[in-house]
Design an enzyme around this catalytic site. Sequence first.
Site, mmCIF file in Angstrom:
data_model
loop_
_atom_site.group_PDB
_atom_site.id
_atom_site.type_symbol
_atom_site.label_atom_id
_atom_site.label_comp_id
_atom_site.label_asym_id
_atom_site.label_seq_id
_atom_site.Cartn_x
_atom_site.Cartn_y
_atom_site.Cartn_z
ATOM 1 N N PRO A 183 -1.605 -40.566 11.948
ATOM 2 C CA PRO A 183 -1.485 -41.446 10.780
ATOM 3 C C PRO A 183 -1.347 -40.724 9.445
ATOM 4 C CG PRO A 183 -3.756 -41.390 11.560
ATOM 5 C CD PRO A 183 -2.943 -40.639 12.569
ATOM 6 N N TYR A 234 8.292 -38.833 2.779
ATOM 7 C CA TYR A 234 7.206 -39.790 2.566
ATOM 8 C C TYR A 234 7.750 -41.178 2.231
ATOM 9 C CZ TYR A 234 2.434 -41.190 1.466
ATOM 10 O OH TYR A 234 1.199 -41.794 1.493
ATOM 11 N N LYS A 284 3.486 -43.411 9.132
ATOM 12 C CA LYS A 284 4.833 -43.677 9.626
ATOM 13 C C LYS A 284 4.924 -44.666 10.782
ATOM 14 C CE LYS A 284 6.848 -41.054 6.711
ATOM 15 N NZ LYS A 284 7.487 -41.748 5.581
ATOM 16 N N HIS A 343 3.749 -47.934 -5.366
ATOM 17 C CA HIS A 343 3.279 -46.604 -5.742
ATOM 18 C C HIS A 343 4.464 -45.668 -5.967
ATOM 19 C CE1 HIS A 343 -1.152 -46.817 -4.184
ATOM 20 N NE2 HIS A 343 -0.807 -47.853 -4.937
ATOM 21 N N TYR A 347 -4.716 -37.268 -0.836
ATOM 22 C CA TYR A 347 -4.856 -36.491 0.400
ATOM 23 C C TYR A 347 -5.619 -35.215 0.042
ATOM 24 C CZ TYR A 347 -1.279 -39.434 2.612
ATOM 25 O OH TYR A 347 -0.566 -40.489 3.142
#
Length: 393
Positions: A295, A387, A299, A74, A203
């Site tokens: 979550p 990220y 990570k 991704h 998200y």
Amino acid sequence: MNHRTQVGIVGAGPAGLMLSHLLHLAGIESVVLEARSRQYVEERVRAGLLEQGTVNLLIETGVGDRLKRLGLTHHGIELRFGGRGHRIDLSGLTGGSTVAIYAQHEVVKDLIAARLAAGGQIIFEAGDVSIHDFDGPTPKIRYRIDGNVNLLSCDFIAGCDGFHGVCRPTIPAGVLTMYDRIYPFAWLGILAEARPSSDELIYAYHDRGFALHSMRSPEITRLYLQCAPDEDLGKWPDERIWEELQLRLAAGKDWKLNRGAVIQKGITEMRSFVVEPMHSGTLFLAGDAAHIVPPTGAKGLNLAVADVRVLARALTDYYASGNRDLLSSYSETCLRRVWKVQRFSWWMTSMLHRFPDDNLFDQRRQLAELDYVTTSRAASQTLAENYVGLPME
């Protein structure tokens, strides 16, 4: 039976198995003890997103063939709020870094296969595990297998047995400082036989609570809804879950969530936890035994891999030179990264979730934060850098 190794490892999750693998590559012997069966640990569904550094390490150390074949790369993620989607270009903002969707239990399968193929020792279904004498030069691990008590002597013990494991509680009171935050919400998660509705993770911030669209493969979708910590799953039939997900994730009236058979359903608690230091004597904690992250930032597994990378390097240096400097600085080295990851996970969680005591001001502030993150290159880059993964050390 009494036997000996150089490093005794408690726990056959990603941390313990990766540590054993890295030590093997350095010519250091280890034995992994796992309370569960091989089938259980290979099927236990957990995280599924790997940072660039984790992907690189798996490939560089020879356990990335299936990841390269089956993992989904991704280059971005999407933040949705106010009924609109906003893409964060992870690769463009980080000089080409990506993340990979590849389930944790697949990583575990790859590592187990590699260790066994190399003649490594993994003792599954080891009962009544306890650790002893780690304040001296000859620590020991006692365990039961097939009804018989065994004693494993070693130079060092690696506690990779998770948040509820036996290693951390064995450290005497007063040695460790614990930092803890429990969030006033949880995630209701499902695994569904449905084609993902988006090529990338979504998200979503919504008046009714957070939602996340993720995936495990081109045919399996992973979806989450913010819910109460004591949520009763019995009150959430599949149809209600799908309707709520559609409501929270929708961006425009034409967007439709792909549905399918729900094959797993559960509640995930949300907490932040760190213990300092991450070692006592010859016992070194790694992964969830030392820290938990909510979550939202994906990570947990990546932080465990970062820990054992540091620990393997320290042990390799010790066995090569007798120098304990890297072992002595293990906690300090790991905790710098751990706290940065905690900060990021807390920030993502706080920005995207509805808190029970929020007022209208808090809600407008969250929307302003999301607006800023998605319109400022500097803010987007900060999110992207964290990220895809901060440097290992």
